[in-house]
Design an enzyme around this catalytic site. Structure first.
Site, PDB file in Angstrom:
ATOM      1  N   THR A 265      -4.083  -5.383   0.669  1.00 39.47           N
ATOM      2  CA  THR A 265      -3.438  -4.069   0.836  1.00 39.47           C
ATOM      3  C   THR A 265      -4.260  -3.197   1.789  1.00 39.47           C
ATOM      4  OG1 THR A 265      -4.444  -2.915  -1.044  1.00 39.47           O
ATOM      5  CG2 THR A 265      -2.492  -4.253  -1.504  1.00 39.47           C
TER       6      THR A 265
ATOM      7  N   VAL B 281      29.151  21.768  -8.916  1.00 35.32           N
ATOM      8  CA  VAL B 281      28.228  21.051  -8.027  1.00 35.32           C
ATOM      9  C   VAL B 281      28.846  19.698  -7.665  1.00 35.32           C
ATOM     10  CG1 VAL B 281      25.936  19.984  -7.869  1.00 35.32           C
ATOM     11  CG2 VAL B 281      26.207  22.191  -9.013  1.00 35.32           C
ATOM     12  N   GLN B 282      29.514  19.081  -8.650  1.00 33.60           N
ATOM     13  CA  GLN B 282      30.102  17.763  -8.418  1.00 33.60           C
ATOM     14  C   GLN B 282      31.062  17.782  -7.235  1.00 33.60           C
ATOM     15  OE1 GLN B 282      29.438  19.055 -11.414  1.00 33.60           O
ATOM     16  NE2 GLN B 282      29.122  17.482 -12.961  1.00 33.60           N
TER      17      GLN B 282
ATOM     18  N   LYS C 195       0.867  -1.180   0.000  1.00 35.13           N
ATOM     19  CA  LYS C 195       0.000   0.000   0.000  1.00 35.13           C
ATOM     20  C   LYS C 195       0.897   1.221   0.000  1.00 35.13           C
ATOM     21  CE  LYS C 195      -4.587   0.572   0.554  1.00 35.13           C
ATOM     22  NZ  LYS C 195      -5.541  -0.240  -0.228  1.00 35.13           N
TER      23      LYS C 195
ATOM     24  N   HIS D  40      19.538  26.581 -12.205  1.00 35.24           N
ATOM     25  CA  HIS D  40      20.278  27.691 -12.815  1.00 35.24           C
ATOM     26  C   HIS D  40      19.626  29.036 -12.549  1.00 35.24           C
ATOM     27  CE1 HIS D  40      22.438  24.504 -14.800  1.00 35.24           C
ATOM     28  NE2 HIS D  40      21.341  24.055 -15.349  1.00 35.24           N
TER      29      HIS D  40
END
Ligand code: URC
Length: 290
Positions: A53, A218-219, A9, A247
């Site tokens: 479920t 960013v890396q 579920k 950006h």
């Protein structure tokens, strides 16, 4: 032929209040997936081994009711996962994912309110899985939006006939970060570690308050954030960071005689860069083994 199957579920929303002074509340969005011996349901329409479920959904509420004291989202996930495995011999594996809605106690003129809460931004997540008797717990955060107005650039990347992007040593860096980290030991103080990991991620992203720290990509920032978490928390085995590059485009309007002076930007989130990585601890100390 082989049929790989599971059922469960998704998005069961539950709020649990603990009465007292002060009042406490958590709100969770719970998803449960079971592996079970219910192949015959698929192949022969025989439902005799199915945990409905609907039953899975009810169980979330019953286990919440049984929690007489406040507990972390991870602890709740563990209780729930163990319940399905211990109650039903048909169930062979379970995975529970929970996202916590960040209700935070309101302060009125600096005084914490007895029963008033407001919604924060980033959300605490947990994933608990038990397969082949092995329990795995991962915590995480989604929606951690961070931005710095300077100390970011991007240079030295491949330039060819498709490249338009100028090299810059000055830009806005913004991301809505998702992170998840897994533990090597059981029974951690999950809530304490959660807030300390967030603190570590934020501190590493920004650097010291007055001078900050230069981000060449960013890396690289992602890697330093992940590395700092593994350095500080020996109980964390691995961390995954997803850091979209949101950006902020320089606005140039030469026709209007206005040129960009690192002042007016067009914020965008579509399209955005997608940058993600997982850092996993080896048995020796970082970073020599990387
Ligand atoms: O930090 C960045 N990493 C990239 O991979 C990239 N690509 C890009 O166009 N801008 C950026 N910025």
């Amino acid at each position: 032929m082989e049929l790989d199957h599971k059922h469960g579920k998704a998005r069961v929303r539950v709020a649990r209040v603990w009465r007292g002074s002060p009042e406490k509340i958590v709100e969770w969005n719970v998803s449960v997936v079971l592996n079970s011996h219910s192949l015959a349901a698929y192949t022969h329409g025989d439902n005799s081994a199915i945990v409905a479920t609907d039953t899975i959904k009810n169980t979330v509420y019953v286990i919440a009711k049984q929690c007489k004291e406040p507990l972390s989202v991870e602890q709740f996930g563990i209780l729930l996962a163990r319940h399905f495995l211990s109650l039903y011999s048909e169930v062979t594996g379970v995975k529970v994912n929970i996202v916590e809605n960040p209700w935070q106690r309101v302060e009125i003129d600096g005084v914490p309110h007895h029963h008033g809460f407001k919604l924060g931004l980033e959300k605490h997540t947990a994933e608990v899985s038990i397969h082949d008797g092995i329990q795995k717990v991962a915590s995480g955060v989604v929606g951690l939006s961070l931005l710095k107005t300077t100390k970011s650039g991007f240079e030295g990347f491949i330039r060819d006939r498709y490249t338009l992007l100028p090299e810059v040593r000055e830009r806005i860096l913004a991301s809505t970060i998702s992170a998840s980290w897994s533990y090597s030991s059981e029974g951690c103080s999950y809530n304490k570690i959660y807030s300390e990991v967030l603190n570590t991620l934020v501190k590493t992203f920004f650097g010291p308050p007055t001078i900050g720290v230069y981000s060449p990509s960013v890396q690289n920032t992602l890697f330093l954030m992940a590395q700092e978490v593994l350095r500080r928390f020996s109980e964390i085995e691995s961390i995954h960071l997803n850091m979209p590059n949101l950006h902020f485009l320089p606005v140039n309007m030469p026709a209007l005689d206005e040129k960009f002076e690192h002042d007016v930007y067009l914020p965008t989130d579509e399209p955005h860069g997608t940058i993600e990585a997982t850092l996993t601890r080896k048995n020796t100390t970082l970073p020599s083994k990387l």
